[in-house]
Enzyme design. Structure first.
Site, mmCIF file in Angstrom:
data_model
loop_
_atom_site.group_PDB
_atom_site.id
_atom_site.type_symbol
_atom_site.label_atom_id
_atom_site.label_comp_id
_atom_site.label_asym_id
_atom_site.label_seq_id
_atom_site.Cartn_x
_atom_site.Cartn_y
_atom_site.Cartn_z
ATOM 1 N N ASP A 151 1.253 -0.991 -0.247
ATOM 2 C CA ASP A 151 0.132 -0.296 0.207
ATOM 3 C C ASP A 151 1.054 1.475 0.060
ATOM 4 O OD1 ASP A 151 -1.782 1.676 0.597
ATOM 5 O OD2 ASP A 151 -2.939 0.760 1.765
HETATM 6 C C1 BGC Z 1 -4.959 2.996 0.097
HETATM 7 C C2 BGC Z 1 -5.428 2.570 -1.221
HETATM 8 C C3 BGC Z 1 -4.734 2.999 -2.036
HETATM 9 C C4 BGC Z 1 -3.593 3.816 -1.948
HETATM 10 C C5 BGC Z 1 -3.053 4.604 -3.659
HETATM 11 C C6 BGC Z 1 -3.861 3.968 -0.165
HETATM 12 O O1 BGC Z 1 -4.028 5.144 0.566
HETATM 13 O O2 BGC Z 1 -5.059 2.479 1.108
HETATM 14 O O3 BGC Z 1 -6.546 1.340 -0.839
HETATM 15 O O4 BGC Z 1 -4.796 1.866 -3.312
HETATM 16 O O5 BGC Z 1 -3.313 4.748 -1.681
HETATM 17 O O6 BGC Z 1 -3.786 5.938 -3.971
#
Ligand code: BGC
Length: 763
Positions: free
Chosen positions: A299
């Site tokens: 993530d």
């Molecule tokens: C989120 C993810 C997301 C990523 C990219 C993160 O803060 O938890 O679900 O895909 O950001 O935007």
């Protein structure tokens, strides 16, 4: 995101190291000289007759270490001031797509395409921007789970995958499916509810749909990312058997159903280790036990080390510059050079990424930039509308208040901007709606806090959709003046109050009440007019202190870019509601395993509060309610229809190591409708008295009967044994329960099952 807030939340005040370095591409491929430079022999991995494994090995042979490592390092693809710190001085790569989640450069020398990554599970999202992409949004993930219809989930996945592809993306960060352990969770709307089988099957089909469009789908957030409070640092503790029988079983079912090219490891820690450097989660469970061949991406901001992460199974660091350091760029090369990370492991990382790309057509049908003008928005509107309609749950309908009578003369709509549109959930999954203004905001943003805002309404007006279908005089009040609204309600034939709960990534709901005095408003309106219908637009379960006073309740969730039409069609009976709750609606917070959310929003990212998931273990949702004997407000699986269904004729027999059940379902009412049969299994020594073993949804004409077969997976009869790392079925008598919901069992039968030992994939 308000970029500065997102950074502050992620990094606290301790920026440490890191120089943003694009991994260098070198052209010194050892065998390049002996290979023909053109013709079909030049790039044998482009031979479509070969399978993904063979093609991957062919291209790997040509790659330098630098090239392999280049694939393991991803960039945030959005410009924001907070990235321009003296230490990072970050500029997104010029070949990434603006305001998108990420980009991994390709290797033109070998014809390896770049990876253009977009959020998320409801459609093509845009990071906060004054000029977002305007696209089609599905209803929330929990709404799709409420359809209990894998075909609908797959069609929705294919639709958003298509829009991603035509927007220039070939990786979609979609397939959100953390089990709902916390009804206040800010991201419950993105996920598939509380049951491993339902969440795994529905999300698995969405993944399948996305990947049918030459786009890799990223199942997330692996694992136990069950709350937003302290999501970057909380350490969720759970025993292995309980883990395998709950959240991990959901992921396992989704892997088997959808085979996602990628899995995103979560922010939080699990049993002492960050999810993205957790050998047990990544290497042992996902890759070894389940035989997963795709790649693990972190993530955004969830990578915390080089050596430990790489050796524990992380294959790609995402979204630099969210992390403190560029762990997988030069640092990974150095770790390989000095032997802390075996070179074979670096090759394995690249192999997994390339395999997922070959398997899902990223080489054969490459994205060709932004062709969004060719998207068939009208067809896509119909797909999201079907999803929204099938996910709407009719929770109460006294005295046949719904569907609205054609003779109704006046309808008063109240609240939630129902004259303009329908609410959506906030955060990185935010889709800015096609059909609205250029900035995507049909209603000016009412959330002052930046990310996860804006608080966005899709411009699909329930009011206009009702006006198009009814001869009644329809008026709207915002409900802010409770007294005046109640007075107006008294004069209307029917009152429809829209109750909203806006939830978003990074913040949990403080409680399960509708915010901003809405409970008092609904109470006052219902006292003024008993013919009050409540339409809920919520991220998940809420309490309904006014339930006894209102005539009808529809849970419409966040209903997507055709939500207003979907709601109107259900209210008028054009569509017969067939959604069922994918999560228990508790009667009070006291009934939950954690009446108070663990952790403390004020803690910084270097403290690691414990989250005790061993309280409920695998007894998530209805299983906890069964185990504790608590009576929910509405049980898991609950949902009414404008017609009636009878379930019967239940028989069951062992089938392989599982069980097969047969039963009938009859439409006993006067209108066509989709009925849902739920099959639970009950055994001894489990986390809770019963588990959902299977389900079947079927469209029936009045009077029609269908015979259905449902097979119960052996793992749903078994417990996981962490000593042998396999599943064990205890021989004996098992009960099969045919049900309308987790608390409405209409028939039962028993079946003798032989004891069995299954391997770690349940075979
Ligand atoms: C989120 C993810 C997301 C990523 C990219 C993160 O803060 O938890 O679900 O895909 O950001 O935007």
């Amino acid at each position: 995101m308000s970029a500065s807030l997102r950074l502050a939340a992620l990094l606290g005040s301790t920026l440490l190291t890191a120089t943003p370095v694009l991994a260098q591409t070198t052209n010194n491929a050892p065998q390049a000289a002996t290979r023909p430079t053109d013709g079909p022999q030049a790039r044998p991995w482009m031979d479509r007759a070969l399978d993904a494994d063979a093609r991957t090995e062919l291209v790997l042979k040509e790659m330098t270490l630098d090239e392999k490592l280049q694939l393991t390092f991803g960039y945030f693809s959005t410009k924001a001031d907070w990235q321009r710190t003296p230490i990072k001085n970050y500029e997104p790569p010029k070949d990434g797509l603006p305001d998108s989640a990420g980009y991994v450069p390709g290797i033109p020398r070998l014809g390896i395409p770049g990876q253009w990554q977009t959020d998320a599970g409801l459609g093509v999202a845009t990071q906060r921007s004054p000029t977002p992409r305007l696209r089609t949004s599905l209803p929330s993930g929990i709404a799709t789970a409420a359809t209990w219809n894998p075909e609908v989930a797959q069609a929705g996945g294919a639709m958003i995958g298509r829009e991603a592809f035509l927007s220039g993306f070939n990786v979609q960060l979609a397939g959100g499916m953390n089990l709902m352990r916390e009804p206040r969770g800010g991201r419950n709307f993105e996920y598939g509810g509380e049951d491993p089988l339902l969440a795994g099957i529905i999300t698995g089909h969405e993944i399948k749909g996305i990947q049918s469009q030459h786009v890799v789908s990223t199942m997330k957030h692996y694992a136990f990312n069950g709350q937003e409070t302290n999501r970057f640092n909380i350490d969720h503790r759970i025993d292995e058997a309980a883990a395998r029988q709950s959240d991990l079983l959901a992921f396992e079912f989704a892997v088997e159903t959808g085979d996602p090219g990628s899995v995103m490891c979560a922010y939080n820690r699990v049993n002492g280790f960050y999810a993205c450097e957790n050998d047990w989660l990544l290497n042992r469970t996902l890759k070894k036990d389940w035989g997963y061949k795709g790649y693990v991406m972190s993530d955004w901001g969830a990578t915390h080390s080089t050596t430990q992460a790489a050796n524990a199974g992380l294959d790609q660091q995402s979204g630099w510059a969210f992390d403190r350091s560029a762990y997988f760029a030069d640092a990974l090369r150095e770790a390989v050079n000095n032997g802390y990370v075996p070179e074979a492991r670096a090759t394995d990382m690249a192999r997994r990424i390339l395999w997922a790309m070959f398997k899902n057509g990223l080489f054969d049908t490459p994205v060709a930039g932004d062709r969004a003008t060719t998207i068939d928005y009208a067809a896509h509107a119909a797909i999201t509308r079907t999803d929204a309609e099938e996910g709407i749950v009719l929770l109460k309908n006294s005295a046949g208040l719904l569907p609205l009578a054609a003779t109704t003369k006046s309808i008063l709509l109240i609240g939630a901007h129902a004259d303009i549109g329908v609410l959506s959930g906030g955060g990185s999954s935010q889709v800015y709606p096609h059909g609205g203004p250029v900035n995507g905001l049909a209603v000016a943003d009412e959330y002052p806090g930046g990310f996860p805002g804006p608080k966005l309404y899709h411009p699909s007006s329930p009011m206009k959709a009702l006006q198009a279908r009814s001869r009644a005089q329809i008026t709207y009040l915002d409900g802010k003046n409770v007294k005046a609204t109640a007075a107006a309600a008294r004069k209307a034939d029917i009152v429809i109050v829209f109750g909203e709960q806006w939830t978003g990534e990074s913040i949990d709901a403080p409680n399960l009440n509708l915010p901003d005095n809405q409970d008092a408003l609904i109470d006052a309106v219902a006292r003024a007019n008993r013919k009050t219908v409540v339409v809920l637009e919520t991220g998940g379960p809420v309490l309904m202190p006014w339930l006894g006073k209102v005539g009808a309740v529809l849970e419409a969730w966040y209903s997507g870019t055709s939500g207003g039409d979907a709601i109107a069609r259900v209210l008028t009976g054009e569509v017969n509601p067939s959604g069922h709750l994918p999560a228990t609606f508790p009667a009070s917070l006291a009934q939950l395993p954690r009446p108070v959310i663990e952790g403390d929003p004020k803690l910084d990212r270097d403290s690691h509060p414990m989250g005790n998931y061993n309280i409920e273990g695998a007894a998530v949702g209805y299983k906890w309610f069964d185990k504790t004997g608590a009576r929910p407000l509405f049980p898991f699986g609950y949902g009414l229809s404008y017609t009636g269904f009878t379930l019967g004729g239940l028989t069951a027999q062992p089938s392989g190591k599982g069980v097969q059940a047969r039963f009938t379902i009859t439409n006993t009412g006067k209108v066509r409708g989709k009925g849902l049969a739920q099959l639970y299994v009950a055994g001894a020594g489990w986390e809770a008295p019963k588990r959902l073993g299977g389900f079947a949804k079927v469209d029936l004409a009045p009077g029609e009967t269908r015979t259905m077969d449902v097979t119960v997976d052996p793992r749903l009869l078994a417990t996981f044994d962490s000593q042998t790392r396999g599943w064990k079925i205890a021989g004996g008598t098992y009960q099969l329960l045919l049900a309308n919901s987790a608390t409405d069992i209409v028939a039962r039968t028993s079946v003798q099952v032989a004891g069995a030992t299954l391997d770690n994939r349940g075979r």
